[in-house]
Scaffold this active site. Structure first.
Site, PDB file in Angstrom:
ATOM      1  NE  ARG A  15      -1.267   2.589   2.840  1.00  0.00           N
ATOM      2  CZ  ARG A  15      -0.861   3.747   3.327  1.00  0.00           C
ATOM      3  NH1 ARG A  15      -0.848   4.848   2.568  1.00  0.00           N
ATOM      4  NH2 ARG A  15      -0.399   3.836   4.568  1.00  0.00           N
ATOM      5  CG  ASP A  16       3.283   4.281   3.026  1.00  0.00           C
ATOM      6  OD1 ASP A  16       2.937   5.215   2.295  1.00  0.00           O
ATOM      7  OD2 ASP A  16       3.989   4.433   4.032  1.00  0.00           O
ATOM      8  CG  HIS A 207       5.193   4.486   9.336  1.00  0.00           C
ATOM      9  ND1 HIS A 207       4.252   3.672   8.737  1.00  0.00           N
ATOM     10  CD2 HIS A 207       5.735   5.219   8.337  1.00  0.00           C
ATOM     11  CE1 HIS A 207       4.232   3.911   7.428  1.00  0.00           C
ATOM     12  NE2 HIS A 207       5.134   4.859   7.174  1.00  0.00           N
ATOM     13  CB  CYS A 240       4.903  11.248   1.781  1.00  0.00           C
ATOM     14  SG  CYS A 240       3.422  12.202   2.219  1.00  0.00           S
ATOM     15  CG  ASN A 249       7.445   3.479   4.269  1.00  0.00           C
ATOM     16  OD1 ASN A 249       6.951   4.109   5.184  1.00  0.00           O
ATOM     17  ND2 ASN A 249       6.823   3.322   3.107  1.00  0.00           N
TER      18      ASN A 249
END
Length: 300
Positions: A15-16, A207, A240, A249
C-alpha cells in the site's frame, strides 16, 4: 528499559510502498507481492487502500487484490480506509482490519486530507463505530510526528494528544510516523515518552522513513523505549506525495537484518524476503532500496 524479545513487523509495501508509483502495476503483481510476503513469514501486511482512485490511482483495484491473495491463518491483511465509504468498500471486500490516519501538524492535515486535525478525528467517529459493530480491528496512523515539511518541528505533546484521542476512540494500536524522515534518536525517545503517558507502549508502533538516514537508529531508540511493532516496506518502497523530498519507508530487509543481529524474534525468513523485494523491484523497474538485499543478492 529491557528491549523486547519479539518484534512484529508490519509490511506496508503493497500500500504505502506502491501508492506513489506513476506506472500502472497490475493486480496480479500486487497479489504476487502480498503472497511473497506471506510466504516470507510476515504476520501483518497492509494490502491496499479504499480511497477514491481520483486521489490515489495506484490503489484502484484493492478489492481485486484482496480477492486474489492467498490468506494464511494468523496473518493480518489490512487496508487504509479514510472514511465511512472506504470502510464499507473494505467490508464488502472481506477485509478484517482497517486503518485511519491523522496528521500531527495542522498544515500537513490541510494539504493531505483538506481538513484540520480536529475535523479529521471527528470524521473517524462513524468509521470506528461501524468497524466495531462489524467486529473489525482499527489501527491508527499519525503522520509527521517528528517534523512537518510546512511547519518544521512538531511538539511531542501535540503528537501525544492525538495518540491519546485515537486510542480512546478504539484504535487498538497507534503507529507514529516520521513521514519526512527528519527525526533523530533523541527526539524519537522524547516523543515516545510523551505518548506513553496516554497510550500503553505495547499499543504504540513506529513508522520511520529514511530520508536523512536515521530510520534504523530511530528504530533502535524505539526498542530501548519498549516499542515492539514497526512498519517497514519491502525493498524500501514508498514515499509521500505531500512531503517533498521524502524517500521511502525503511526497508523491511534492513530492519530484519538488524533485529536478527539483536537476537530479536520476528518469524520472518530473510532470504525469502529478499526474493520478494527483488521481484517487485524488477516489476517496477527501479533499484532495490534495501542495502541488505543488494548485498545479499550481490553475494549469490
Amino acid at each position: 528499559m529491557t528491549m523486547p524479545q519479539k518484534v512484529r513487523l508490519v509490511d506496508v509495501g503493497p500500500r504505502d510502498g506502491l501508492q506513489n508509483e506513476s506506472q500502472p502495476i497490475s493486480v496480479a503483481d500486487k497479489v504476487r507481492l502480498v503472497d511473497d510476503l506471506t510466504a516470507a513469514g510476515l504476520s501483518h501486511i497492509e494490502v491496499g487502500s479504499f480511497v477514491s482512485p481520483k486521489w490515489v490511482p495506484q490503489m484502484a483495484g484493492s478489492a481485486e487484490v484482496f480477492a486474489g491473495i492467498q490468506q494464511r491463518a494468523g496473518v493480518s491483511y489490512s487496508a487504509l480506509t479514510p472514511n465511512l465509504k472506504g470502510l464499507e468498500a473494505a467490508l464488502e471486500a472481506g477485509v478484517r482490519e482497517v486503518a485511519v490516519f491523522a496528521a500531527a501538524s495542522e498544515a500537513f492535515s490541510q494539504r493531505n486530507i483538506n481538513c484540520s486535525i480536529a475535523e479529521s478525528i471527528e470524521r473517524f467517529t462513524p468509521v470506528l463505530e461501524a468497524a466495531q459493530a462489524a467486529g473489525i480491528k482499527v489501527r491508527g496512523y499519525i503522520s509527521c510526528v517528528l517534523g512537518c515539511p510546512y511547519e518544521g518541528e512538531v511538539g511531542a505533546d501535540q503528537v501525544a494528544g492525538i495518540a491519546r484521542d485515537l486510542h480512546a476512540m478504539g484504535c487498538y494500536e497507534v503507529s507514529l510516523g516520521d513521514t519526512i524522515g527528519t527525526g533523530t534518536p533523541g527526539a524519537t525517545r522524547k516523543m515516545i515518552e510523551a505518548c506513553a503517558v496516554h497510550v500503553p507502549r505495547d499499543r504504540l508502533a513506529g513508522h520511520f522513513h529514511d530520508t536523512y538516514g536515521q530510520a534504523l537508529a530511530n528504530i533502535y531508540a524505539s526498542l530501548l523505549e519498549g516499542i515492539s511493532v514497526f512498519d517497514s516496506s519491502v525493498a524500501g518502497l514508498g514515499g509521500c506525495p505531500y512531503a517533498k523530498g521524502a524517500t521511502g519507508n525503511v526497508a523491511t530487509e534492513d530492519v530484519l537484518y538488524m533485529l536478527n543481529g539483536l537476537d530479536i524474534e520476528t518469524g520472518i525468513d530473510l532470504d525469502l524476503l529478499v526474493d520478494a523485494g527483488a521481484r517487485i523491484s524488477q516489476v517496477i523497474g527501479r533499484e532495490n532500496g534495501s542495502r541488505v538485499a543488494r548485498a545479499i543478492l550481490a553475494d549469490r
